[in-house]
Design an enzyme around this catalytic site. Structure first.
Site, PDB file in Angstrom:
ATOM      1  N   HIS A 250       0.767  -1.242   0.000  1.00  0.00           N
ATOM      2  CA  HIS A 250       0.000   0.000   0.000  1.00  0.00           C
ATOM      3  C   HIS A 250       0.811   1.312   0.000  1.00  0.00           C
ATOM      4  O   HIS A 250       0.677   2.139  -0.900  1.00  0.00           O
ATOM      5  CB  HIS A 250      -0.908   0.032   1.230  1.00  0.00           C
ATOM      6  CG  HIS A 250      -1.733  -1.181   1.414  1.00  0.00           C
ATOM      7  ND1 HIS A 250      -2.891  -1.408   0.724  1.00  0.00           N
ATOM      8  CD2 HIS A 250      -1.571  -2.264   2.239  1.00  0.00           C
ATOM      9  CE1 HIS A 250      -3.442  -2.557   1.113  1.00  0.00           C
ATOM     10  NE2 HIS A 250      -2.652  -3.093   2.027  1.00  0.00           N
TER      11      HIS A 250
HETATM   12  C1  BDR Z   1      -2.891   0.771   5.295  1.00  0.00           C
HETATM   13  O1  BDR Z   1      -3.086   0.219   6.596  1.00  0.00           O
HETATM   14  C2  BDR Z   1      -1.867  -0.134   7.170  1.00  0.00           C
HETATM   15  O2  BDR Z   1      -1.932  -1.384   7.794  1.00  0.00           O
HETATM   16  C3  BDR Z   1      -0.833  -0.077   6.086  1.00  0.00           C
HETATM   17  O3  BDR Z   1       0.398   0.347   6.607  1.00  0.00           O
HETATM   18  C4  BDR Z   1      -1.394   0.929   5.108  1.00  0.00           C
HETATM   19  O4  BDR Z   1      -1.028   2.242   5.437  1.00  0.00           O
HETATM   20  C5  BDR Z   1      -3.557  -0.118   4.282  1.00  0.00           C
HETATM   21  O5  BDR Z   1      -4.931  -0.167   4.510  1.00  0.00           O
END
Ligand code: BDR
Ligand code: CA
Length: 305
Positions: free
Chosen positions: A236
Site C-alpha cells: 500500500h
Molecule cells: C494501510 O493500513 C496499514 O496497515 C498499512 O500500513 C497501510 O497504510 C492499508 O490499509
C-alpha cells in the site's frame, strides 16, 4: 523533484518499504510518526530502526499523536505483529532524543522552508489534521498532501472502510476538506499492484542488512496481510510515494469525497458524491499501470545495492 518532502508514517511493513523508497528518490527533510499499525511508541521506534539500518539516523524523526483525535486507537497487530514490524530481529539502537515532538518539529521545519513542501502520509491522518488545525498560518507552506488511505471499492478493516481512514475518520475528513490540494491513493490501486511472493528473493540482492531485512519482513507480511494471496501482496504505502515521484503510472480522477464519521457501521468509508454538491474535491488514483509501477519500484531499490 525539487520541493522538500515530509513524511508522516506508522511503520508498519509497507510504511518501512515506502520510507526506504522515498529516501532513495526524494529530498526527504523529516519524518513524523503516528499511532496506527501499532502504538505511537512502537511506530516511532520502528521508524528509527529503519533509519538506523539505512544509515540515515541523521534525518529528523519526531513522534506524534498516540491516538486518534477523538476515538480510541485501533491497531493492525493482526497484519504487522506485536512489534509493528514482526519478522525481523532488529538490533538494539541508542535511546531516542525525544526533545521535540512532531508538532514542534513541523512548526519549526515548515516555517523555515522557502518553497511550499510536499507532505506524504501513510498512516491515520491524526498528526496531519492536528497540525493543520493548530497552524493555519502554515497551510501556505504546503503545496500538496498525498495520503495512502480510503477506497472507492470496499474496505479492508471493515467491508466499507480502509484501515487508515477507519482509525481516524475525523482527521481524514478534516484533511480532505482543508483547502490544500489533496491526493488520495487507496485500495482501488493498492489492491491491483501486488508484489509477487517469488519476487521477495529479489530483496536479497540488496546490500546487507537492508536486503535480508526486507526479505524477512515481507515473508511475514505475506502470511498476515488479509489481501495477500496467490497473486501476491499489496504494498500500500509505497504507492503514496509513487503518487509524487512517478504520478504517470496512475490514472487520476477529480472526485467529490465524503468521509463517514457518524454511522459507526460505515465509519471511515470514503464515498463519491455528485460534483458540485459541496463536498471537497480531491485527486484520486483510480487505476494503475502495474508493470510500469513495478519497473519504477525495483529501479528505486537499486539505491540499496
Ligand atoms: C494501510 O493500513 C496499514 O496497515 C498499512 O500500513 C497501510 O497504510 C492499508 O490499509
Ligand atoms: Ca501505513
Amino acid at each position: 523533484m525539487a520541493s522538500s518532502v515530509y513524511l508522516d508514517m506508522d511503520p508498519g511493513h509497507d510504511d518501512a518499504l515506502a520510507l526506504l523508497v522515498a529516501l532513495a528518490l526524494m529530498p526527504v527533510r523529516g519524518l513524523t510518526t503516528v499511532a496506527g499499525n501499532q502504538t505511537g511508541d512502537k511506530t516511532y521506534l520502528n521508524a528509527r530502526r529503519i533509519l538506523f539500518l539505512a544509515n540515515q539516523l541523521h534525518l529528523p524523526v519526531a513522534p506524534g499523536y498516540n491516538r486518534p483525535l477523538f476515538r480510541n486507537l485501533v491497531t493492525a497487530a493482526h497484519v504487522h505483529g506485536q512489534s509493528g514490524l514482526d519478522g525481523y530481529e532488529f538490533p538494539e539502537i541508542s535511546p531516542p532524543d525525544r526533545s521535540m515532538d512532531a508538532m514542534q518539529f513541523l512548526e519549526i521545519a515548515f516555517a523555515k522552508e522557502q518553497e511550499p513542501v510536499v507532505w506524504i502520509a501513510t498512516g491515520p491522518l491524526t498528526n496531519v489534521a492536528a497540525f493543520l488545525i493548530g497552524h493555519p498560518h502554515l497551510h501556505q507552506k504546503i503545496s500538496q498532501i498525498a495520503f495512502m488511505g480510503g477506497s472507492l471499492s470496499g474496505g479492508n478493516i471493515t467491508p466499507y472502510a480502509e484501515f487508515n481512514t477507519y482509525v481516524d475518520p475525523d482527521a481524514a475528513a478534516y484533511v480532505v476538506g482543508c483547502g490544500i490540494p489533496i491526493t488520495m491513493v487507496g485500495l482501488d490501486v493498492t489492491h491491483k499492484a501486488l508484489l509477487a511472493q517469488k519476487d521477495l528473493e529479489r530483496f536479497r540482492c540488496l546490500k546487507p542488512p537492508i536486503g535480508e531485512m526486507l526479505y524477512r519482513l515481507f515473508t511475514f507480511f505475506a502470511g498476515h496481510e488479509p489481501n495477500a494471496g496467490d497473486r501476491g501482496m499489496p504494498i500500500h504505502d509505497v504507492l503514496a510515494i509513487a503518487a509524487i515521484a512517478n504520478p504517470g503510472v496512475f490514472t487520476w480522477e477529480k472526485i467529490s469525497l465524503h468521509i463517514e464519521r457518524c454511522d459507526e457501521k460505515r465509519r471511515g468509508a470514503t464515498e463519491i458524491k455528485r460534483p458540485g454538491s459541496g463536498y471537497p474535491e480531491i485527486k484520486v488514483a483510480v487505476d494503475i499501470d502495474v508493470s510500469g509501477f513495478f519497473e519504477w519500484f525495483w529501479q528505486s531499490l537499486v539505491y540499496y545495492q
